[in-house]
Design a protein around this motif. Structure first.
Motif, PDB file in Angstrom:
ATOM      1  N   LEU A   2      -9.855  49.214  15.922  1.00 38.54           N
ATOM      2  CA  LEU A   2      -9.674  47.833  15.496  1.00 38.54           C
ATOM      3  C   LEU A   2      -8.313  47.595  14.842  1.00 38.54           C
ATOM      4  O   LEU A   2      -7.986  46.491  14.456  1.00 38.54           O
ATOM      5  CB  LEU A   2     -10.783  47.441  14.516  1.00 38.54           C
ATOM      6  CG  LEU A   2     -12.182  47.379  15.138  1.00 38.54           C
ATOM      7  CD1 LEU A   2     -13.246  47.261  14.058  1.00 38.54           C
ATOM      8  CD2 LEU A   2     -12.284  46.212  16.107  1.00 38.54           C
ATOM      9  N   GLY A   3      -7.531  48.650  14.723  1.00 43.24           N
ATOM     10  CA  GLY A   3      -6.216  48.515  14.114  1.00 43.24           C
ATOM     11  C   GLY A   3      -5.170  48.074  15.122  1.00 43.24           C
ATOM     12  O   GLY A   3      -5.435  47.921  16.308  1.00 43.24           O
ATOM     13  N   ASP A   4      -3.941  47.861  14.603  1.00 41.35           N
ATOM     14  CA  ASP A   4      -2.823  47.508  15.485  1.00 41.35           C
ATOM     15  C   ASP A   4      -2.225  48.771  16.100  1.00 41.35           C
ATOM     16  O   ASP A   4      -2.262  49.838  15.502  1.00 41.35           O
ATOM     17  CB  ASP A   4      -1.726  46.807  14.675  1.00 41.35           C
ATOM     18  CG  ASP A   4      -2.183  45.472  14.129  1.00 41.35           C
ATOM     19  OD1 ASP A   4      -2.769  44.691  14.904  1.00 41.35           O
ATOM     20  OD2 ASP A   4      -1.949  45.211  12.930  1.00 41.35           O
ATOM     21  N   ASP A  28      -6.196  41.469  -4.699  1.00 38.84           N
ATOM     22  CA  ASP A  28      -7.523  41.206  -5.236  1.00 38.84           C
ATOM     23  C   ASP A  28      -8.024  42.496  -5.890  1.00 38.84           C
ATOM     24  O   ASP A  28      -7.702  43.591  -5.445  1.00 38.84           O
ATOM     25  CB  ASP A  28      -8.430  40.786  -4.067  1.00 38.84           C
ATOM     26  CG  ASP A  28      -9.884  40.687  -4.475  1.00 38.84           C
ATOM     27  OD1 ASP A  28     -10.170  39.953  -5.413  1.00 38.84           O
ATOM     28  OD2 ASP A  28     -10.717  41.354  -3.838  1.00 38.84           O
ATOM     29  N   THR A  29      -8.786  42.347  -6.959  1.00 41.90           N
ATOM     30  CA  THR A  29      -9.169  43.536  -7.729  1.00 41.90           C
ATOM     31  C   THR A  29     -10.382  44.264  -7.157  1.00 41.90           C
ATOM     32  O   THR A  29     -10.788  45.283  -7.689  1.00 41.90           O
ATOM     33  CB  THR A  29      -9.485  43.134  -9.180  1.00 41.90           C
ATOM     34  OG1 THR A  29     -10.361  42.012  -9.149  1.00 41.90           O
ATOM     35  CG2 THR A  29      -8.230  42.764  -9.934  1.00 41.90           C
ATOM     36  N   ASP A  30     -10.967  43.744  -6.104  1.00 43.07           N
ATOM     37  CA  ASP A  30     -12.178  44.366  -5.578  1.00 43.07           C
ATOM     38  C   ASP A  30     -11.997  45.145  -4.294  1.00 43.07           C
ATOM     39  O   ASP A  30     -12.819  45.976  -3.957  1.00 43.07           O
ATOM     40  CB  ASP A  30     -13.242  43.295  -5.314  1.00 43.07           C
ATOM     41  CG  ASP A  30     -13.786  42.731  -6.597  1.00 43.07           C
ATOM     42  OD1 ASP A  30     -14.316  43.504  -7.384  1.00 43.07           O
ATOM     43  OD2 ASP A  30     -13.648  41.518  -6.813  1.00 43.07           O
ATOM     44  N   ASN A  31     -10.954  44.809  -3.559  1.00 45.17           N
ATOM     45  CA  ASN A  31     -10.821  45.394  -2.232  1.00 45.17           C
ATOM     46  C   ASN A  31      -9.578  46.271  -2.139  1.00 45.17           C
ATOM     47  O   ASN A  31      -8.589  46.020  -2.803  1.00 45.17           O
ATOM     48  CB  ASN A  31     -10.697  44.280  -1.184  1.00 45.17           C
ATOM     49  CG  ASN A  31     -11.927  43.403  -1.134  1.00 45.17           C
ATOM     50  OD1 ASN A  31     -12.964  43.828  -0.671  1.00 45.17           O
ATOM     51  ND2 ASN A  31     -11.806  42.177  -1.637  1.00 45.17           N
ATOM     52  N   ASP A  80      -5.844  51.087   8.921  1.00 44.65           N
ATOM     53  CA  ASP A  80      -6.713  51.205  10.080  1.00 44.65           C
ATOM     54  C   ASP A  80      -5.940  51.678  11.308  1.00 44.65           C
ATOM     55  O   ASP A  80      -5.251  50.901  11.966  1.00 44.65           O
ATOM     56  CB  ASP A  80      -7.376  49.839  10.351  1.00 44.65           C
ATOM     57  CG  ASP A  80      -8.512  49.942  11.353  1.00 44.65           C
ATOM     58  OD1 ASP A  80      -8.639  51.001  12.006  1.00 44.65           O
ATOM     59  OD2 ASP A  80      -9.269  48.971  11.488  1.00 44.65           O
ATOM     60  N   ARG A 124       1.081  48.149  11.804  1.00 46.51           N
ATOM     61  CA  ARG A 124       0.989  47.088  10.782  1.00 46.51           C
ATOM     62  C   ARG A 124      -0.303  47.184   9.981  1.00 46.51           C
ATOM     63  O   ARG A 124      -0.326  46.876   8.799  1.00 46.51           O
ATOM     64  CB  ARG A 124       1.097  45.714  11.447  1.00 46.51           C
ATOM     65  CG  ARG A 124       2.524  45.356  11.862  1.00 46.51           C
ATOM     66  CD  ARG A 124       2.633  43.866  12.230  1.00 46.51           C
ATOM     67  NE  ARG A 124       4.016  43.428  12.269  1.00 46.51           N
ATOM     68  CZ  ARG A 124       4.769  43.394  13.365  1.00 46.51           C
ATOM     69  NH1 ARG A 124       4.266  43.790  14.513  1.00 46.51           N
ATOM     70  NH2 ARG A 124       6.014  42.984  13.316  1.00 46.51           N
ATOM     71  N   PHE A 141      -0.570  39.704   1.038  1.00 41.56           N
ATOM     72  CA  PHE A 141      -0.146  38.424   1.591  1.00 41.56           C
ATOM     73  C   PHE A 141       1.161  38.039   0.900  1.00 41.56           C
ATOM     74  O   PHE A 141       1.439  38.496  -0.211  1.00 41.56           O
ATOM     75  CB  PHE A 141      -1.179  37.336   1.303  1.00 41.56           C
ATOM     76  CG  PHE A 141      -2.525  37.599   1.911  1.00 41.56           C
ATOM     77  CD1 PHE A 141      -2.698  37.537   3.287  1.00 41.56           C
ATOM     78  CD2 PHE A 141      -3.629  37.897   1.121  1.00 41.56           C
ATOM     79  CE1 PHE A 141      -3.948  37.774   3.857  1.00 41.56           C
ATOM     80  CE2 PHE A 141      -4.878  38.132   1.680  1.00 41.56           C
ATOM     81  CZ  PHE A 141      -5.029  38.071   3.052  1.00 41.56           C
TER      82      PHE A 141
END
Lengths: 445, 310
Positions: free
Chosen positions: B64-66, B206-209, B60, B56, B215
């Motif tokens: 720290l990922g799933d 979001d335009t920054d990340n 990552d 998911r 979502f």
């Protein structure tokens, strides 16, 4: 640590328990965009006056770059002592000066950038780069909203326009958009797309909504296990209620003449900011968590960015806001709301004690030392914390970074700044950053 | 079986005009022995067809990922991709012709009891259209969508109230010709500090990340945008005109409208509901047939069946 990997999307604004009992339930952030000069407002520097016009050795950094000397511009206003605490306040704020026993000043603020765009982002989101959620987003993420018919994080902009970088200053960054600030207009349609289109009556709208609801319920049959579909049906009813509640929140008809006058709404000069302050009180009364009001927008002298004529600039912006802000503090206090509402005042940085150009009184930006004040919400009135040097140039005693201010506000809201985290890009992101940050204890009752 | 660890990095072969280091890195990343890269790509392709990755946290794959919900499936897909010469097109074919891709989204109690969050893909997860799909779909059913490919970005109208939030409102956004305003959202200009409210509202990235997974929130502000917003009303009016062109009788127009938004034959109860609505708008609110049809289109564009894919 509570790691939120996949945030619950049913009712992300539902009220959530704080980490510990809060002192404050709401924040009103009065953003003096452009950067007010500390030595002309609240940071009294008597030694600066006689140096007026003299060129001295001083290390400064602003939009004009780094300099090692400069021509002093003596403070352009006199300071007088007020209140039981005997706080010195400049003549720019005759009304606010009478509230000093409720205010706590941090004179030793510093920030990472002396440029508007990045400094604005730092004051609003804790980072000089865009992409991080703003403080209002963190507060609504951490606590939810107490009134589902109104947004939890509301922003009111100056008549002259938004601040530099616009929506980045109330954006939710890597959090869902539900936590972003909602721009509320003090006139006309308060929230974008809130009003019914022309030619559609309430009863016609109700009919259409009922048909939509029937159609969606028919679609729901056989899909009842999908909570999103039901949530979307409910969202139309919520939107319908918002259409009634949000205009009510900005409807000032029930406010008495005395209240309007308290906020300076009887004077054309202060009417606009006064109305926004009064709206802020009404929003807080209705459970809105975080209200931000901008004094100043657009560019140059439309905000506190006094590069040219300091007197003209600061007389204008202080004059437009002094009475409204004093009125807000007094009104919150008389209604018993000040105890549970933190009012924060300040800009993204301060200004230098020296002139920017060979001529004139304009001061360049200064992020090495500036003043902010807080009031209410468990903040100790009549306090002053930290100092700048004797010329007001740089924070020297008990310097506090913007993140300490953020930590203080979160703490008063019942949120542990070192625990309130959102998992993004492999990291438990925090408003205050990954290293431990303590609130400014001296400010707290 | 794919290797669990990355192979050693090969040495660079310098040429006259290059150190060859980036080529060495690229070869190392895409080496058949580097299972991670193939899994990451296969997972991405899967995510975009099935709504979520087998891992998911598709950005990552680290600590720290799933964990993958089905590691054998992911390994198999990665191997298949290698076998197919790394062809992304071949992978699309493999995925969309699979039995799993053709599963219904209907509930099944027995399966839900065992696997309530559908880790094993026993059904297709229903999903809301993405922000871009919402706008494109509305333009598509209204008949306005311009499918032109390529060219410079376009500027659909930005609400004046949103422009007013910029520090230089007059310079904040461009203007496109009417035929360019209705291009696919892919071509809408992305400005970091000013996004279209319709798109932000429906969870555009979001335009920054970097945004590995969007979502998909459900918000009353989305309802306000689609219910009261200028764009929704303009397109509802356009769609009504289209229905008038497409069909002659009122019933046929209503049927056509239902079929456009649901992509299935209209049911009698759906039709009856709209017929009654038109009658009420006419009799109780004095609307003309044309006005009533616009209102019908507004309702259709707001329906769950339009916004959600089974």
């Amino acid at each position: 640590m509570n790691r939120v990997r996949h945030p619950s999307l049913d009712g992300p604004l539902a009220p959530k328990a704080p980490h510990f009992p809060p002192k404050a339930k709401a924040v009103i952030f009065l953003f003096m965009y452009g950067g007010p000069s500390q030595v002309d407002t609240f940071d009294y520097k008597p030694k600066l006056y006689p140096l007026d016009g003299k060129t001295i050795e001083i290390s400064t950094k602003g939009r004009g770059g780094s300099k090692n000397q400069g021509r002093v511009v003596g403070p352009k206003w006199n300071f007088r002592q007020y209140g039981q605490c005997g706080k010195y306040v400049s003549d720019l704020f005759p009304h606010l000066a009478r509230c000093v026993d409720d205010m706590a000043f941090v004179h030793s603020m510093y920030a990472d950038s002396p440029l508007h765009g990045s400094a604005m982002l730092m004051m609003n989101s804790g980072r000089i780069l865009s992409g991080a959620p703003c403080m209002g987003s963190w507060v609504t993420y951490g606590l939810g909203s107490e009134n589902e018919n109104l947004p939890g994080f509301v922003v009111m902009l100056d008549q002259s326009g938004g601040p530099i970088s616009g929506a980045k200053n109330w954006n939710s960054g890597y959090m869902p958009a539900v936590y972003q600030g909602t721009v509320l207009r003090s006139q006309g349609e308060p929230i974008l797309d809130l009003a019914r289109p022309e030619g559609m009556s309430d009863s016609e709208q109700r009919l259409l909504l009922d048909v939509l609801k029937e159609q969606n319920h028919a679609h729901l049959r056989g899909r009842a296990d999908d909570s999103n579909l039901a949530a979307r049906i409910a969202s139309y009813e919520l939107a319908y209620r918002m259409q009634h509640h949000a205009p009510e929140a900005i409807e000032l008809a029930q406010e008495s003449e005395a209240t309007r006058a308290l906020y300076g709404m009887d004077d054309p000069r202060t009417a606009d900011f006064g109305k926004k302050c009064l709206l802020a009180r009404r929003l807080v009364e209705r459970g809105v968590r975080f209200v931000q009001i901008y004094s100043g927008g657009n560019h140059n002298d439309h905000n506190w960015d006094a590069h040219g004529d300091l007197v003209l600039n600061h007389e204008k912006h202080a004059g437009d806001t002094d009475r409204p802000i004093a009125g807000l503090l007094a009104d919150l206090k008389q209604r018993g709301l000040l105890d549970s509402t933190i009012v924060v005042w300040g800009g993204e940085f301060g200004r230098q004690p020296t002139a920017e150009y060979a001529e004139g009184t304009g001061r360049d930006h200064n992020s090495a030392g500036f003043t902010m004040w807080l009031a209410g919400g468990g903040i100790k009135g009549g306090t002053s914390v930290g100092t700048t040097d004797e010329l007001g140039n740089e924070a020297v005693e008990r310097p506090f970074h913007v993140k300490h201010l953020h930590a203080t506000i979160l703490h008063q809201m019942g949120l542990d700044p070192n625990r309130l985290a959102f998992f993004h890009a492999g990291l438990d992101q925090k408003l205050v950053g990954v290293e431990r940050v303590d609130p400014i204890r001296e400010l707290i009752v | 079986m794919l290797a669990a660890c990355a192979p050693p990095l090969g040495s660079a072969a310098p040429t006259a005009d290059s150190t060859g280091r980036r080529l060495a890195l690229a070869k190392w990343i895409t080496s058949p022995d580097n299972g991670l890269a193939w899994r990451v790509v296969a997972n991405r392709l899967w995510q975009h067809h099935f709504g979520r990755g087998i891992v998911r946290s598709s950005n990552d794959f680290g600590r720290l990922g799933d964990l993958p919900t089905d590691s054998r499936l992911l390994d198999w897909l990665a191997s298949e991709m290698l076998t197919r010469g790394g062809s992304i097109k071949a992978m699309h074919r493999l995925l969309v012709t699979s039995a799993t891709y053709r599963m219904q989204s209907s509930p099944n109690q027995a399966c839900s009891d065992v696997d309530p969050i559908n880790d094993l893909f026993w059904r297709f997860d229903r999903r809301r259209l993405t922000a871009e799909e919402v706008r494109d779909s509305i333009l598509s059913v209204s008949g306005a969508l311009n499918l032109q490919v390529g060219g410079p970005t376009v500027f659909p109208p930005m609400p004046a109230a949103v422009l007013a939030t910029a520090s230089r409102p007059e310079d904040a956004w461009g203007k496109s010709t009417p035929d360019q305003e209705v291009r696919r959202t892919l071509y809408v200009h992305t400005k970091r500090s000013l996004q279209m409210p319709l798109l932000v509202g429906f969870d555009q990235a979001d335009t920054d990340n970097s945004c590995p997974v969007r979502f998909a929130t459900v918000q009353p502000t989305q309802a306000l945008t689609l219910w009261n917003g200028e764009f929704a009303h303009q397109e509802a009016a356009r769609m009504a005109k289209r229905l008038e062109r497409d069909a002659g009788e009122l019933d046929a127009r209503l049927r056509r409208g239902l079929e456009l938004v649901t992509q299935r034959p209209a049911r009698d109860d759906d039709l009856a509901r709209l017929q009654q609505l038109v009658a009420e708008l006419r009799d109780e609110f004095g609307k003309s047939d044309a006005e009533a049809l616009q209102r019908v289109c507004l309702v259709l564009l707001n329906s769950n069946e339009f916004l959600y894919l089974d």
